[in-house]
Motif scaffolding. Structure first.
Motif, PDB file in Angstrom:
ATOM      1  N   UNK A  53     -49.839  70.524  22.896  1.00 50.91           N
ATOM      2  CA  UNK A  53     -48.322  70.209  22.090  1.00 50.91           C
ATOM      3  C   UNK A  53     -48.798  68.449  21.555  1.00 50.91           C
ATOM      4  N   UNK A  54     -49.034  67.935  22.612  1.00 52.38           N
ATOM      5  CA  UNK A  54     -48.800  66.257  22.028  1.00 52.38           C
ATOM      6  C   UNK A  54     -50.219  65.785  20.406  1.00 52.38           C
ATOM      7  N   UNK A  55     -51.257  67.065  20.579  1.00 52.56           N
ATOM      8  CA  UNK A  55     -52.769  66.921  20.067  1.00 52.56           C
ATOM      9  C   UNK A  55     -52.213  67.763  19.052  1.00 52.56           C
ATOM     10  N   UNK A  56     -51.178  68.791  19.108  1.00 48.35           N
ATOM     11  CA  UNK A  56     -51.867  70.062  18.539  1.00 48.35           C
ATOM     12  C   UNK A  56     -51.422  70.027  16.724  1.00 48.35           C
ATOM     13  N   UNK A  71     -40.077  78.769  23.378  1.00 52.37           N
ATOM     14  CA  UNK A  71     -40.620  77.684  24.579  1.00 52.37           C
ATOM     15  C   UNK A  71     -41.125  76.748  23.654  1.00 52.37           C
ATOM     16  N   UNK A  72     -42.698  77.211  22.787  1.00 50.23           N
ATOM     17  CA  UNK A  72     -43.855  76.672  22.577  1.00 50.23           C
ATOM     18  C   UNK A  72     -43.922  77.418  20.760  1.00 50.23           C
ATOM     19  N   UNK A  73     -43.264  78.330  20.284  1.00 48.82           N
ATOM     20  CA  UNK A  73     -43.090  78.843  18.973  1.00 48.82           C
ATOM     21  C   UNK A  73     -44.364  78.584  18.094  1.00 48.82           C
ATOM     22  N   UNK A  74     -44.894  76.808  17.964  1.00 50.75           N
ATOM     23  CA  UNK A  74     -46.285  76.664  16.538  1.00 50.75           C
ATOM     24  C   UNK A  74     -47.033  77.769  17.716  1.00 50.75           C
ATOM     25  N   UNK A  75     -47.281  77.230  19.316  1.00 50.69           N
ATOM     26  CA  UNK A  75     -48.830  77.482  19.907  1.00 50.69           C
ATOM     27  C   UNK A  75     -48.209  78.828  20.046  1.00 50.69           C
ATOM     28  N   UNK A 106     -42.433  63.180  16.941  1.00 47.85           N
ATOM     29  CA  UNK A 106     -42.333  63.254  18.761  1.00 47.85           C
ATOM     30  C   UNK A 106     -41.615  64.176  19.764  1.00 47.85           C
ATOM     31  N   UNK A 107     -40.939  65.088  19.014  1.00 47.47           N
ATOM     32  CA  UNK A 107     -39.756  65.997  20.425  1.00 47.47           C
ATOM     33  C   UNK A 107     -40.509  67.452  18.969  1.00 47.47           C
ATOM     34  N   UNK A 108     -40.291  68.267  19.520  1.00 48.35           N
ATOM     35  CA  UNK A 108     -40.327  69.525  18.518  1.00 48.35           C
ATOM     36  C   UNK A 108     -38.888  69.890  18.105  1.00 48.35           C
ATOM     37  N   UNK A 109     -37.700  69.382  18.503  1.00 52.10           N
ATOM     38  CA  UNK A 109     -36.429  69.788  18.229  1.00 52.10           C
ATOM     39  C   UNK A 109     -36.351  69.946  16.591  1.00 52.10           C
ATOM     40  N   UNK A 121     -52.370  75.416  29.773  1.00 56.33           N
ATOM     41  CA  UNK A 121     -53.312  75.765  28.460  1.00 56.33           C
ATOM     42  C   UNK A 121     -51.878  75.101  27.330  1.00 56.33           C
ATOM     43  N   UNK A 122     -50.746  75.172  27.146  1.00 58.50           N
ATOM     44  CA  UNK A 122     -50.474  75.216  26.085  1.00 58.50           C
ATOM     45  C   UNK A 122     -49.148  74.167  25.914  1.00 58.50           C
TER      46      UNK A 122
END
Length: 397
Positions: free
Chosen positions: A28-31, A81-85, A360-363, A23-24
């Protein structure tokens, strides 16, 4: 000393990892942030999390999943690892986590019914209003907001800023810290009251960014003015003069939760750095063959392992001897973990070149979050000052 996770933790880790994969990460790509509003896909993720039994994992006892700090630590790392979501999807996002802990421990039965229950169910959001623009907010005793008793009401006057969660349209209540008795001992001057967002006199002056990000996953940050705002005396949390102590009780778990997630952020950054180093070949050689890049990778792994072990020790001490007994370790992780993760993410950005600073990356977002956590919940220098003083006192004795 046993370093293995127990069976309960391993079960949660397996389910949470599957949830992230299913799910997470695909989201990410469309979030994209919808300004100060939560992205439209959040409700679906929250429903899926509840169905998977991955809800309110942060909160021990009857109100939450019943996990210890030591059990929750590796789960928060995974969400990092995906702190925005991920934290918001699991109803484990700041500032609501700290506010729920505060209400669970110090709130009256009526306060818990009116505010804690909807927060636990993910029906509303909340904000914690302590920081102020006109004082050195790293010293919470200097806050200037006044909370004055007038019969059966408190009258609140002051200005707050960088109030996390306040820009979210679902934010229904502020926990406001101010002074009820400026003449008391400096740690007994402050109190906390609950202020519904729609109370007359409350004005959200502006939204505030963090390194250009709106931090919509945290509900956004705001500058807020309180102009003779009136609330019932029953909105007092705990007792008059207990505000500073309550704030410290709230911030301890908040600090370790941030550090738990930071370890996961570092793992994600290192993973991206390694993949980039193996797939990019400037000047005819993969980046992975460059000595400086290998040094970054090795140093990152060492720093992650150091940070994780210290976080786990702090969590174990909080479970066994309480937050006060873990004070040194909580301050230690607050000093070292954000700085270590900022360094790791910085090297991942450098490995990516221009791609590392874009969307384009979460960095770039990971770096901004690590950097701001060297300020949030107390800047590095304040924690170092306190930790050094306690170490010196031990030797004086």
């Amino acid at each position: 000393m046993d370093f293995a996770y127990d069976a309960v933790t391993e079960d949660y880790r397996a389910r949470l990892t599957s949830f992230m994969d299913a799910h997470v990460y695909p989201a990410e790509a469309s979030w994209e942030s919808a300004g100060w509003s939560p992205p439209p896909g959040l409700r679906a993720l929250q429903s899926a999390a509840r169905e998977a039994g991955l809800w309110n994992l942060f909160l021990p006892g009857e109100h939450g999943a019943g996990l210890t700090n030591l059990q929750y630590a590796p789960l928060a790392e995974i969400t990092g690892r995906s702190p925005a979501i991920a934290p918001a999807a699991l109803n484990c996002a700041a500032p609501d986590t700290g506010n729920m802990e505060l209400l669970a421990e110090f709130g009256s039965a009526e306060q818990q019914r009116r505010w804690l229950r909807p927060l636990l169910d993910g029906e509303i959001r909340s904000a914690f209003a302590m920081t102020e623009p006109q004082v050195a907010s790293s010293d919470a005793t200097t806050i200037g907001t006044r909370i004055e008793r007038d019969g059966d009401e408190y009258v609140i006057t002051g200005r707050k800023f960088y109030i996390s969660g306040a820009m979210n349209p679902a934010c229904a209540v502020f926990i406001v810290m101010g002074k009820t008795d400026p003449g008391a001992d400096r740690h007994r001057q402050q109190s906390m009251v609950l202020v519904p967002r729609d109370t007359p006199g409350v004005t959200v002056e502006r939204g505030m960014t963090v390194f250009g990000y709106d931090d919509g996953d945290h509900g956004g940050h705001a500058e807020i003015s309180f102009d003779r705002v009136r609330v019932p005396v029953s909105n007092l949390i705990g007792a008059e003069g207990a505000g500073f102590a309550i704030a410290q009780a709230r911030l301890g778990p908040g600090r370790i939760h941030h550090c738990m997630r930071l370890v996961g952020m570092a793992e994600r950054a290192l993973e991206l750095m390694c993949v980039r180093a193996l797939t990019r070949s400037p000047f005819g050689r993969p980046l992975a063959e460059q000595g400086v890049v290998r040094e970054w990778i090795a140093e990152s792994r060492v720093r992650i392992e150091q940070a994780r072990l210290l976080v786990l020790k702090a969590a174990w001490l909080m479970d066994t001897v309480g937050n006060r007994g873990a004070h040194t370790e909580i301050q230690a992780i607050k000093i070292i973990v954000p700085a270590a993760v900022e360094w790791i993410v910085d090297k991942a950005v450098q490995t990516h070149g221009a791609a590392g600073v874009g969307q384009d990356t979460p960095l770039a977002r990971l770096w901004s979050q690590a950097r701001v956590l060297r300020l949030a919940d107390g800047p590095d220098e304040v924690h170092k000052r306190s930790l050094a003083r306690r170490e010196l006192d031990r030797h004086r004795r």
